[in-house]
Design a protein around this motif. Structure first.
Motif, PDB file in Angstrom:
ATOM      1  N   ASP A 109       0.911  -1.351  -0.109  1.00 60.59           N
ATOM      2  CA  ASP A 109      -0.068  -0.082   0.018  1.00 60.59           C
ATOM      3  C   ASP A 109       0.698   1.429  -0.051  1.00 60.59           C
ATOM      4  O   ASP A 109       0.433   2.206  -0.178  1.00 60.59           O
ATOM      5  CB  ASP A 109      -0.902  -0.058   1.227  1.00 60.59           C
ATOM      6  CG  ASP A 109      -0.227  -0.319   2.568  1.00 60.59           C
ATOM      7  OD1 ASP A 109      -0.259   0.577   3.316  1.00 60.59           O
ATOM      8  OD2 ASP A 109       0.325  -1.472   2.760  1.00 60.59           O
ATOM      9  N   ARG A 110       1.983   1.015   0.327  1.00 60.90           N
ATOM     10  CA  ARG A 110       3.056   2.295   0.264  1.00 60.90           C
ATOM     11  C   ARG A 110       4.477   1.807  -0.013  1.00 60.90           C
ATOM     12  O   ARG A 110       4.785   0.582   0.381  1.00 60.90           O
ATOM     13  CB  ARG A 110       2.955   2.993   1.496  1.00 60.90           C
ATOM     14  CG  ARG A 110       2.850   2.297   2.732  1.00 60.90           C
ATOM     15  CD  ARG A 110       2.333   2.938   3.927  1.00 60.90           C
ATOM     16  NE  ARG A 110       1.518   2.094   4.784  1.00 60.90           N
ATOM     17  CZ  ARG A 110       0.895   2.453   6.026  1.00 60.90           C
ATOM     18  NH1 ARG A 110       1.452   3.523   6.558  1.00 60.90           N
ATOM     19  NH2 ARG A 110       0.183   1.490   6.508  1.00 60.90           N
ATOM     20  N   GLU A 111       5.219   2.575  -0.519  1.00 62.41           N
ATOM     21  CA  GLU A 111       6.466   2.273  -0.933  1.00 62.41           C
ATOM     22  C   GLU A 111       7.547   2.979  -0.054  1.00 62.41           C
ATOM     23  O   GLU A 111       7.459   4.459  -0.259  1.00 62.41           O
ATOM     24  CB  GLU A 111       6.676   2.321  -2.469  1.00 62.41           C
ATOM     25  CG  GLU A 111       5.875   1.363  -3.156  1.00 62.41           C
ATOM     26  CD  GLU A 111       6.040   1.287  -4.656  1.00 62.41           C
ATOM     27  OE1 GLU A 111       6.640   2.485  -5.189  1.00 62.41           O
ATOM     28  OE2 GLU A 111       5.933   0.302  -5.276  1.00 62.41           O
ATOM     29  N   LEU A 112       8.474   2.287   0.445  1.00 58.88           N
ATOM     30  CA  LEU A 112       9.756   2.863   0.994  1.00 58.88           C
ATOM     31  C   LEU A 112      10.936   2.861   0.267  1.00 58.88           C
ATOM     32  O   LEU A 112      10.931   1.873  -0.428  1.00 58.88           O
ATOM     33  CB  LEU A 112       9.964   2.415   2.223  1.00 58.88           C
ATOM     34  CG  LEU A 112       8.714   2.727   3.295  1.00 58.88           C
ATOM     35  CD1 LEU A 112       8.785   1.986   4.733  1.00 58.88           C
ATOM     36  CD2 LEU A 112       8.378   4.082   3.485  1.00 58.88           C
ATOM     37  N   LEU A 130      11.190   8.225   1.082  1.00 59.81           N
ATOM     38  CA  LEU A 130       9.997   7.407   0.292  1.00 59.81           C
ATOM     39  C   LEU A 130      10.453   7.020  -0.808  1.00 59.81           C
ATOM     40  O   LEU A 130      11.635   7.073  -1.491  1.00 59.81           O
ATOM     41  CB  LEU A 130       9.114   8.835  -0.150  1.00 59.81           C
ATOM     42  CG  LEU A 130       8.488   9.537   1.013  1.00 59.81           C
ATOM     43  CD1 LEU A 130       7.541  10.653   0.424  1.00 59.81           C
ATOM     44  CD2 LEU A 130       7.726   8.724   1.856  1.00 59.81           C
ATOM     45  N   GLY A 162       7.766  13.147   4.740  1.00 60.41           N
ATOM     46  CA  GLY A 162       6.836  12.239   4.729  1.00 60.41           C
ATOM     47  C   GLY A 162       6.704  11.294   5.794  1.00 60.41           C
ATOM     48  O   GLY A 162       6.437  10.216   5.492  1.00 60.41           O
ATOM     49  N   LYS A 164       5.080  10.800   8.141  1.00 60.95           N
ATOM     50  CA  LYS A 164       3.607  10.116   8.471  1.00 60.95           C
ATOM     51  C   LYS A 164       3.503   8.836   7.540  1.00 60.95           C
ATOM     52  O   LYS A 164       2.525   7.848   7.990  1.00 60.95           O
ATOM     53  CB  LYS A 164       2.477  10.957   8.182  1.00 60.95           C
ATOM     54  CG  LYS A 164       2.287  11.995   9.261  1.00 60.95           C
ATOM     55  CD  LYS A 164       0.909  12.706   8.876  1.00 60.95           C
ATOM     56  CE  LYS A 164       0.446  13.486  10.066  1.00 60.95           C
ATOM     57  NZ  LYS A 164      -0.798  14.158   9.735  1.00 60.95           N
ATOM     58  N   ILE A 165       4.004   8.433   6.506  1.00 54.43           N
ATOM     59  CA  ILE A 165       3.832   7.337   5.812  1.00 54.43           C
ATOM     60  C   ILE A 165       4.115   5.840   6.602  1.00 54.43           C
ATOM     61  O   ILE A 165       3.529   4.973   6.343  1.00 54.43           O
ATOM     62  CB  ILE A 165       5.149   7.201   4.695  1.00 54.43           C
ATOM     63  CG1 ILE A 165       4.775   6.157   3.748  1.00 54.43           C
ATOM     64  CG2 ILE A 165       6.653   7.081   5.253  1.00 54.43           C
ATOM     65  CD1 ILE A 165       4.433   6.592   2.309  1.00 54.43           C
ATOM     66  N   ARG A 170      -5.780   4.488   6.342  1.00 53.59           N
ATOM     67  CA  ARG A 170      -6.596   3.793   5.465  1.00 53.59           C
ATOM     68  C   ARG A 170      -6.939   2.309   5.794  1.00 53.59           C
ATOM     69  O   ARG A 170      -6.954   1.412   4.966  1.00 53.59           O
ATOM     70  CB  ARG A 170      -6.548   3.950   4.209  1.00 53.59           C
ATOM     71  CG  ARG A 170      -6.380   5.480   3.740  1.00 53.59           C
ATOM     72  CD  ARG A 170      -6.402   5.602   2.108  1.00 53.59           C
ATOM     73  NE  ARG A 170      -6.606   7.076   1.703  1.00 53.59           N
ATOM     74  CZ  ARG A 170      -6.632   7.198   0.425  1.00 53.59           C
ATOM     75  NH1 ARG A 170      -6.200   6.418  -0.401  1.00 53.59           N
ATOM     76  NH2 ARG A 170      -6.868   8.506   0.199  1.00 53.59           N
ATOM     77  N   LYS A 172      -4.728   0.391   6.905  1.00 55.74           N
ATOM     78  CA  LYS A 172      -3.544  -0.495   7.035  1.00 55.74           C
ATOM     79  C   LYS A 172      -2.889  -0.087   8.308  1.00 55.74           C
ATOM     80  O   LYS A 172      -2.805   0.867   8.761  1.00 55.74           O
ATOM     81  CB  LYS A 172      -2.846  -0.044   5.970  1.00 55.74           C
ATOM     82  CG  LYS A 172      -3.340  -0.321   4.637  1.00 55.74           C
ATOM     83  CD  LYS A 172      -3.421  -1.636   4.105  1.00 55.74           C
ATOM     84  CE  LYS A 172      -4.162  -1.814   2.615  1.00 55.74           C
ATOM     85  NZ  LYS A 172      -3.933  -3.359   2.244  1.00 55.74           N
ATOM     86  N   PRO A 204      11.636  -0.564  -4.580  1.00 56.92           N
ATOM     87  CA  PRO A 204      10.940  -0.365  -3.137  1.00 56.92           C
ATOM     88  C   PRO A 204      10.980  -1.251  -2.147  1.00 56.92           C
ATOM     89  O   PRO A 204      11.353  -2.432  -2.514  1.00 56.92           O
ATOM     90  CB  PRO A 204       9.369  -0.263  -3.810  1.00 56.92           C
ATOM     91  CG  PRO A 204       9.192  -1.213  -4.667  1.00 56.92           C
ATOM     92  CD  PRO A 204      10.519  -1.564  -5.315  1.00 56.92           C
ATOM     93  N   LYS A 206       8.389  -2.571   0.444  1.00 59.94           N
ATOM     94  CA  LYS A 206       6.968  -2.725   0.305  1.00 59.94           C
ATOM     95  C   LYS A 206       6.752  -3.422   1.738  1.00 59.94           C
ATOM     96  O   LYS A 206       7.374  -3.869   2.461  1.00 59.94           O
ATOM     97  CB  LYS A 206       6.376  -3.565  -0.651  1.00 59.94           C
ATOM     98  CG  LYS A 206       6.492  -2.616  -1.904  1.00 59.94           C
ATOM     99  CD  LYS A 206       5.428  -3.418  -3.059  1.00 59.94           C
ATOM    100  CE  LYS A 206       5.497  -2.422  -4.338  1.00 59.94           C
ATOM    101  NZ  LYS A 206       4.489  -3.142  -5.302  1.00 59.94           N
TER     102      LYS A 206
END
Lengths: 222, 486
Positions: A109-112, A130, A162, A164-165, A170, A172, A204, A206
């Motif tokens: 759902d997000r990529e670091l 990020l 960023g 807060k990532i 949502r 997750k 990424p 993930k």
């Protein structure tokens, strides 16, 4: 480490994605389930082992910008998909692909991103920021000189805009910061242990249920 | 960390000045004059083969003729004669030198070769050099003003290194205007020998220095800024202003990490990891130095605010929250204590709004309640440090007599108030000592106001809440670093 010695012996300037992740795994960094195959038959076998859906990627030393070269097939749901993708990859006019990486598909759902660079001033420095396309667009990254303390690693996570990532959003869960800190510390340790390793990209990185996993990686030599 | 003792550089018993001059347009004249005017406590020996005496001081043809031992030599001659002069100084056994002369590595390969020659000759004799291309040094202990501009810094507990001479001495000048005093200063010049790292190390172990500040542009590869700064930061704050933060052009690199690793980003991260406090403007450098040198460090990031007007309170809260500082709610017991000093309709919250009360008494009473409350680590006192100004009255003003009379009355009232001793600032100073918490004052007014607030009352004040908040943010950051190192 044999992996690095062998690569250097054959004159490689970098490790392939598969080898790069083997190196990360040696240091306890979680990576995707994956394997290298050279026939469609083996690709299907490997995919079944890993579990669908899977990703197929063209593999090899000269291949580092896989997206641009059309060497990634995502979200393959069954044997049919795998056979089709294997055929396409191995007949790609842009690159000579002899081996294919079959990999667990992670819908993060997000990529670091985590990386390593060797600074002329400070020596090996770990980078965090990020991931995905945002790495270059936002340049929202922080560095720490290796070796990192656990506090450095935790502080680093709050040192980007960023930040807060990492929080729950949502539906997750929040990212497991301790697990992420382990990765940051491990990457710094690779830099300290191996002078020949000039740069590392894990991009990424993930998340599966808040646990970070290295999905793509590149290790570059001096 | 090795012990590099620079005591005799900063506090020499005697100085030889090679290139001393009777010509007021020469640095050899101006620096000598600054040293004499500054009332340097040691002995000074001008060296110049063409003069018998300069500025009333007996002059010597060469450094070998100086009758006693010399701790420090200052050289202002043209560049090409510096190498043989270093030999002479070496034979004389002088341990430290400042090469003010320019035209070395900053001008190109030829100058760089000359600089290497100077440095290697100095090393042969064990002379440690400041510069070349240095604007000099200042030391409050020996009242040594061995520097180019005629600025007279105030004495204090801040020591500064600067890779830009101009920027550095400008800080001393601003400091003098704002009441911020210095202990030691060095313009490090080209850093042919001694580097900013040596100064950080030395200031770190110098008992007279409580706060280190520096202007940094770059350091040579391989210099161990990180471990040195981290070790010193555990003992005292290092506030750093980095010039050249923008990376010219993109970098070609094999990885994303390589492409991101611009020098400025790595420096920024390293400063934070080493506990150094990076500021982004010259003003912030002095702002921070002022508070760190004169205030206790807060134990946490909970801020109490007291204000004479609502709007100032609102923007201060905004600035705090944007910088990660917390504004705790007042508990009932504190509200009840404040009720005694405030009109019934007061807002009963943090910030404490004094609702346009002119009198000083309730302000100080409320401030005391707030600062003593264990729920805050620091206090911002808005509108506290301003003493009654002169009424803007002019004898030339025209108008009907009743208006003129009224203006005169107001003017007299203001004058009377101005004559009262300023017990409010004294009270704040006492409160800081008693509570061990920083109370930062915000008062609109000229720099002279902030100078006297600090210099006469040891109260740290700034003209805007934003500046006060940024300083507190840095103090909290440093506290976090110290806590993390335990």
């Amino acid at each position: 480490m044999k992996l690095i010695e062998d690569a250097l012996k054959r004159g490689a300037t970098s490790l392939s994605e598969y080898e790069s992740k083997l190196l990360l795994a040696e240091y306890g960094i979680p990576i995707t389930r994956e394997g290298i195959v050279s026939t469609a038959e083996d690709a299907v076998k490997k995919a079944a082992e890993i579990g669908y859906p899977v990703v197929l990627k063209g593999s090899g030393e000269a291949i580092s910008h896989k997206t641009e070269m059309n060497l990634i097939s995502l979200n393959l749901k069954d044997e049919e998909d795998v056979r089709q993708a294997f055929k396409e990859l191995t007949t790609n006019p842009k690159a000579e692909v002899k081996e294919v990486l079959v990999q667990q598909m992670i819908k993060g759902d997000r990529e670091l991103m985590v990386g390593l660079t060797r600074d002329s001033q400070f020596g090996p420095c770990v980078m965090y920021g990020l991931g995905g396309i945002f790495t270059e667009i936002l340049e929202d990254v922080a560095f720490r000189v290796a070796p990192l303390t656990r506090w450095d690693a935790m502080d680093m996570m709050n040192d980007i805009k960023g930040k807060k990532i990492l929080e729950a959003f949502r539906g997750k869960p929040a990212v497991d910061r301790e697990a992420l800190a382990d990765i940051l510390l491990a990457v710094g340790q690779i830099g300290l242990d191996h002078d020949k390793v000039h740069e590392i990209d894990i991009n990424p990185l993930k998340l599966i249920d808040g646990k970070p996993v290295a999905v793509d990686a590149l290790v570059v030599f001096e | 960390m090795n012990d590099l003792n620079l005591d005799r550089l900063f506090n020499p018993k005697s100085i030889a000045m090679i290139g001393a001059s009777a010509n007021p347009s020469k640095w050899g004249f101006i620096i000598l004059l600054n040293i004499l005017k500054g009332d340097y406590s040691g002995k000074i020996y001008p060296v110049n083969p063409k003069e018998d005496s300069i500025l009333g001081q007996k002059c010597y043809p060469c450094v070998a003729d100086v009758p006693e031992a010399v701790d420090l030599v200052i050289i202002t001659t043209p560049a090409k004669v510096v190498p043989p002069l270093i030999d002479e100084c070496g034979q004389k056994g002088i341990p430290f030198g400042i090469v003010v002369t320019s035209d070395f590595s900053e001008t190109g390969p030829e100058g760089a070769a000359l600089e290497r020659d100077v440095v290697s000759r100095a090393a042969k004799y064990g002379i440690r050099l400041v510069g070349p291309n240095s604007m000099g040094i200042f030391s409050s202990q020996t009242k040594l003003h061995a520097k180019m501009p005629p600025i007279m810094p105030l004495q204090g507990n801040i020591s500064m290194f600067s890779q830009s001479g101009n920027l550095g001495v400008q800080m001393l000048g601003w400091g003098a205007e704002e009441g911020v005093g210095f202990e030691k200063f060095v313009s490090s010049g080209n850093e042919g020998d001694l580097s900013c790292l040596d100064y950080i190390r030395y200031f770190g172990q110098d008992k007279a220095t409580d706060v280190i500040i520096g202007y940094l542009e770059g350091i040579d590869p391989g210099m161990e800024l990180f471990p040195v700064a981290q070790e010193v930061s555990r003992k005292k704050p290092i506030i750093v202003f980095k010039g050249g933060r923008t990376d010219a052009g993109g970098r070609a690199a094999a990885t994303h990490t390589g492409a991101m690793a611009g020098q400025s980003k790595i420096f920024k991260s390293v400063f934070r990891q080493a506990g150094m406090l990076e500021v982004k403007t010259s003003q912030a450098l002095l702002d921070c130095a002022r508070a760190f040198a004169n205030c206790p460090l807060p134990k946490g990031n909970r801020i109490g605010i007291i204000t004479r007007g609502g709007g100032w309170g609102v923007i201060t809260v905004d600035a705090c929250e944007e910088n990660g500082l917390k504004i705790p709610q007042l508990p009932d017991k504190i509200i009840r204590k404040l009720d005694k000093h405030l009109p019934k309709y007061w807002s009963r919250g943090n910030p404490i709004d004094l609702v346009a009360t002119i009198a000083h008494d309730p302000y100080l009473d409320c401030l005391e309640v707030l600062a003593e409350w264990e729920g805050v680590d620091a206090v911002i006192a808005l509108g506290a440090g301003r003493r009654t100004p002169q009424y803007p009255y002019s004898k030339d003003v025209k108008g009907p007599q009743p208006l003129l009379d009224a203006i005169k009355m107001a003017s007299e009232y203001f004058d009377q108030r101005r004559k009262k001793p300023d017990w409010m600032l004294e009270g704040i100073g006492r409160l800081v000592k008693r509570t061990g918490k920083p109370i930062i004052v915000v008062a609109i007014g000229p720099e002279t106001l902030h100078r006297s607030n600090l210099y006469e009352f040891q109260v740290v004040s700034y003209p805007t809440p934003e500046r006060a908040v940024r300083v507190l943010w840095q103090m909290c950051k440093y506290r976090r670093f110290l806590d993390s190192q335990q």
